[in-house]
Design an enzyme around this catalytic site. Structure first.
Site, mmCIF file in Angstrom:
data_model
loop_
_atom_site.group_PDB
_atom_site.id
_atom_site.type_symbol
_atom_site.label_atom_id
_atom_site.label_comp_id
_atom_site.label_asym_id
_atom_site.label_seq_id
_atom_site.Cartn_x
_atom_site.Cartn_y
_atom_site.Cartn_z
ATOM 1 N N ARG A 181 0.729 -1.247 -0.064
ATOM 2 C CA ARG A 181 0.087 0.175 0.064
ATOM 3 C C ARG A 181 0.992 1.219 -0.041
ATOM 4 O O ARG A 181 1.760 1.364 0.781
ATOM 5 C CB ARG A 181 -1.045 -0.020 1.236
ATOM 6 N N GLN A 185 -3.110 4.384 6.235
ATOM 7 C CA GLN A 185 -4.627 4.871 6.387
ATOM 8 C C GLN A 185 -4.481 6.527 6.401
ATOM 9 O O GLN A 185 -3.772 6.999 7.107
ATOM 10 C CB GLN A 185 -5.376 4.219 7.490
ATOM 11 N N CYS A 460 -8.398 1.152 10.687
ATOM 12 C CA CYS A 460 -9.282 0.015 11.745
ATOM 13 C C CYS A 460 -9.350 0.789 13.002
ATOM 14 O O CYS A 460 -10.152 0.813 13.794
ATOM 15 C CB CYS A 460 -8.579 -1.151 11.675
ATOM 16 N N GLU A 462 -7.044 3.822 14.035
ATOM 17 C CA GLU A 462 -5.837 4.897 14.010
ATOM 18 C C GLU A 462 -6.785 6.484 14.093
ATOM 19 O O GLU A 462 -8.025 6.265 13.844
ATOM 20 C CB GLU A 462 -4.868 4.935 12.894
ATOM 21 N N ARG A 670 2.412 0.189 18.619
ATOM 22 C CA ARG A 670 1.310 0.160 18.477
ATOM 23 C C ARG A 670 0.742 -1.387 18.604
ATOM 24 O O ARG A 670 1.482 -2.436 18.208
ATOM 25 C CB ARG A 670 0.740 0.569 17.211
HETATM 26 C C1 8X3 Z 1 -5.307 -0.917 9.892
HETATM 27 C C2 8X3 Z 1 -4.210 -1.165 10.169
HETATM 28 O O1 8X3 Z 1 -1.663 -1.138 9.357
HETATM 29 O O2 8X3 Z 1 -3.331 -0.404 8.012
HETATM 30 O O3 8X3 Z 1 -5.825 0.370 10.064
HETATM 31 O O4 8X3 Z 1 -2.827 1.031 9.876
HETATM 32 S S1 8X3 Z 1 -2.867 -0.154 9.138
#
Ligand code: 8X3
Length: 738
Positions: A181, A185, A460, A462, A670
């Site tokens: 990615r 996020q 999810c 954050e 985290r």
């Molecule tokens: C979900 C976990 O690693 O994409 O938000 O931040 S991450």
């Protein structure tokens, strides 16, 4: 007879009870999804690639904007029969898109693997597959980010990251996530688009461009391409919206259904006006937000999909005005919101690398919608739209997209009750985010009260301050159960045979005391942290050379002011908050506690006995396993185990406090309640907490799953950040497929 939750009951019955509340349109759209696999839509990738071929040598951000313009011009505009809000990135009812610039080296193998990927298969048309193989993949060979990262990573780090002989194979030990990615996020400042319109930002960019001093190299080489990219990107979105307007008008001419004709004309009118200009009503505000959301998805592969921000806040003025004018009913609002949930879910978050796929099973994504909380001035922010969003989510049958409810100590009972009713249905939403924990955390990082009160949930679990956060490089998931296994196997892992991956800390049977054993584990842990920071250092340097995000940057006050793409390492005034994840926390803590208690203190078991039982995956060693299972366990009010947990936590924090400065980013520890514990468990042999080989590790910061009866007293979900006490951050992430 088993007692089922309402959610389980829905699945068991096969006749969802939501049919009573939800609109017929949405029901029809959902019906058409049944049994339909998402399709890989290649056109975003094809047009992006065509444009990149034609713009080599130009500044990256300008190339990106030009590529988006090319996409906006060429990509099919499709409005489905029952859609109320237009804007898609693919033609099929459910689709995923490709980002070859990110991980194009996986493309060819993925085409063969994806149709059969367990849990989340994707279909691809044969002709499209050959276009990918012959036109898209070859261009990105040697140019995509994943390959560049593999080249850049120090030799020392590679074996923790992937198979050094085949970089396409992840090791699931120290996982960077930036190669599946391009962006972590994120939440845009969505408010400004329906409020001012993109034309206002374009005018500002044009004025700044006209004022630049051509003799100043910063102006000419940095600011000018940035501002040109802003203008080109806005032109692209406006062009794309106008094409939707024309398509809606065309369809309106073709339909014999008067109601549908009116709906299509409304879409046509809205898309001709927004997001270029300020929204004139609720429907246009939603249309404007969605076009920005969807275009963002076409621009970048944002981790867990880009989030939606505080929707009950920025849409409220339009809702209120339309209600007062008598031109909008709550039923219409619900229908629009449900249509929007569907639009979001229609795009399947496609990961082509097996690693990305393993960490993101199913088609679910976490583009959190935030409701509730406080206004920037610290007053309760709940309004009538908050309740409608809660209701629409309650009626909506899919487990995703994701809803987050902010709670504070003055949240009123009606709100708490409404939130509880949605939770009661058992779909895992909304997740609860506590202002009392998050606001002080953000203040401690340098935010003002206004910014901290105005945070939005992102991904999810954050949070983001849309105009203040600037750190976007995706961070690391760390399998610390692998550090434990390496302590037991002198730097090796059963899964990877005799290869010496970690430190040689000595044979476990030779440790004479708990202190020696613990010291060996902490060495392995610290070594993992070292590898993570080496990885992140390289990623932070490499990232801006491969990615630009004109849209994300033009919507960010600081980037626009500074004329810098959001990927750049330092944006003036920004708060760079990153993280690294401790995966398998309770598995590690419980294993250490069992060894301390049973081997070194009570001497009920010898280390040799434990090692043999682990090697045999407890076959023939049931008594040893029972001893291990009944040793003290973390997260159950047992200080024996919890003190070990605290120590591991503190050691990680000490490390990040000392070395974050070298990265120029505040990297926090985290414990995300996420699914990484499943793929990570698949590489870890049996562990001394009694867990069988290759089964999931413990989840997030929770206590281990399936403890013997009577052992679970109380479970804390904890999220730790430097300088902050333990906090309850989120409950329930609802990570499930459709
Ligand atoms: C979900 C976990 O690693 O994409 O938000 O931040 S991450």
């Amino acid at each position: 007879m088993a007692l089922l939750s309402p959610q389980e009951q829905r699945i068991a019955d096969g006749i969802p009870d939501w049919q009573a509340g939800i609109s017929e349109k949405v029901q029809r759209r959902l019906k058409s999804w049944e049994q339909a696999r998402p399709v890989i839509d290649i056109y975003r990738a094809l047009y992006f690639t065509e444009s990149f071929r034609a713009t080599e040598g130009q500044p990256l951000i300008l190339r990106w904007a030009k590529a988006m313009h090319h996409i906006a011009e060429k990509i099919d505009v499709v409005i489905g029969d029952d859609e109320l809000i237009a804007g898609r990135g693919g033609r099929a009812e459910r689709y995923g898109v490709l980002y070859p610039e990110l991980d194009g080296d996986f493309l060819v193998t993925a085409l063969h693997e994806l149709p059969n990927r367990p849990g989340a298969p994707f279909t691809i048309d044969e002709l499209d597959a050959s276009v990918v193989e012959q036109e898209i993949a070859p261009y990105w060979e040697g140019k995509n980010y994943h390959e560049a990262l593999a080249r850049e990573l120090p030799e020392e780090v590679l074996p923790y990251t992937c198979n050094p002989k085949n970089v396409l194979e992840s090791r699931f030990i120290v996982n960077e996530t930036s190669s599946f990615r391009s962006f972590t996020q994120w939440v845009h400042d969505y408010e400004k688009v329906p409020k001012y319109g993109l034309a206002a930002i374009r005018e500002k960019a044009q004025a700044r461009l006209a004022e630049l001093d051509e003799f100043n190299p910063v102006d000419t080489l940095e600011k000018a391409p940035f501002l040109q990219a802003v203008i080109t990107d806005i032109d692209a979105i406006v062009l794309w919206a106008n094409r939707y307007s024309q398509e809606a008008r065309r369809l309106a001419r073709l339909t014999a259904d008067e109601k549908r004709r009116q709906e299509l004309l409304q879409i046509a009118e809205a898309c001709a006006h927004v997001p270029e200009h300020p929204a004139r009503n609720f429907r246009e505000a939603v249309q404007s937000q969605w076009l920005i959301q969807m275009f963002s998805r076409l621009e970048q592969k944002t981790g867990t999909t880009i989030s939606n921000g505080r929707m009950d806040q920025y849409f409220y003025p339009y809702y209120k005005a339309d209600k007062e004018a008598g031109i909008l009913s709550d039923e219409e609002v619900l229908e629009i919101l449900e249509s929007l949930w569907l639009n979001r879910a229609q795009y399947a978050d496609l990961y082509i690398s097996p690693t990305g796929g393993a960490f993101n099973e199913g088609y679910a994504h976490w583009e959190a919608v935030t409701v509730g909380g406080q206004t920037p001035q610290g007053q309760d922010a709940v309004n009538e739209l908050t309740y409608l969003i809660l209701q629409s989510k309650r009626q909506f049958p899919l487990h995703y997209p994701d809803l987050a409810a902010r709670i504070h100590n003055r949240s009123d009972e009606r709100y708490l009750y409404a939130v509880a009713e949605v939770i009661q249905d058992g779909c895992g939403f909304p997740k609860l985010i506590n202002d009392e924990e998050v606001v002080p955390l953000l203040l401690s990082k340098g935010a003002s009260f206004e910014e901290a009160f105005d945070y939005a949930v992102s991904g999810c679990s954050e949070v983001r301050m849309p105009n203040r956060d600037t750190y976007i490089a995706p961070c690391a998931y760390i399998n610390f159960a692998a550090a434990l296994e390496m302590t037991l196997r002198n730097g090796r892992m059963k899964k990877y045979g005799q290869e010496q991956i970690g430190l040689a800390t000595g044979e476990a049977a030779d440790f004479g005391s708990w202190e020696d054993f613990l010291a060996a584990y902490l060495k392995q842990q610290k070594n993992f942290l070292k590898q993570v920071f080496l990885q992140q250092y390289k990623i932070i340097q490499l990232h801006p050379k491969h990615f630009a995000w004109p849209l994300g940057s033009l919507l960010h006050d600081l980037c626009l002011e500074d004329c810098r793409d959001i990927h750049e390492a330092k944006i003036k005034g920004g708060i760079d908050l990153g993280f690294f994840d401790f995966i398998g926390f309770a598995t590690v803590v419980d294993s250490l506690a069992a060894i301390r208690k049973l081997v070194f203190e009570d001497k009920k078991l010898s280390m040799q006995q434990v090692l043999q039982a682990l090697d045999d995956d407890f076959k023939g060693h049931d008594i040893v396993r029972q001893y291990l299972r009944h040793a003290p366990k973390y997260g159950n009010d047992d200080e024996y185990a919890d003190s070990i947990a605290r120590l591991l936590d503190e050691e990680c924090l000490k490390f990040t406090k000392e070395y974050s400065q070298a990265l120029e980013v505040q990297l926090d520890l985290r414990y995300v309640p996420f699914t990484s514990h499943v793929p990570f468990g698949k590489v870890i042999s049996a562990t001394p907490n009694g867990r069988y080989a290759y089964t999931p590790l413990s989840d997030g910061s929770s206590a281990s799953q399936g403890l013997p009866k009577g052992m679970t007293k109380r479970v804390l979900r904890r999220c730790c950040f430097p300088t902050m006490p333990p906090r309850i951050l989120a409950s329930g992430t609802g990570r499930q497929g459709f």
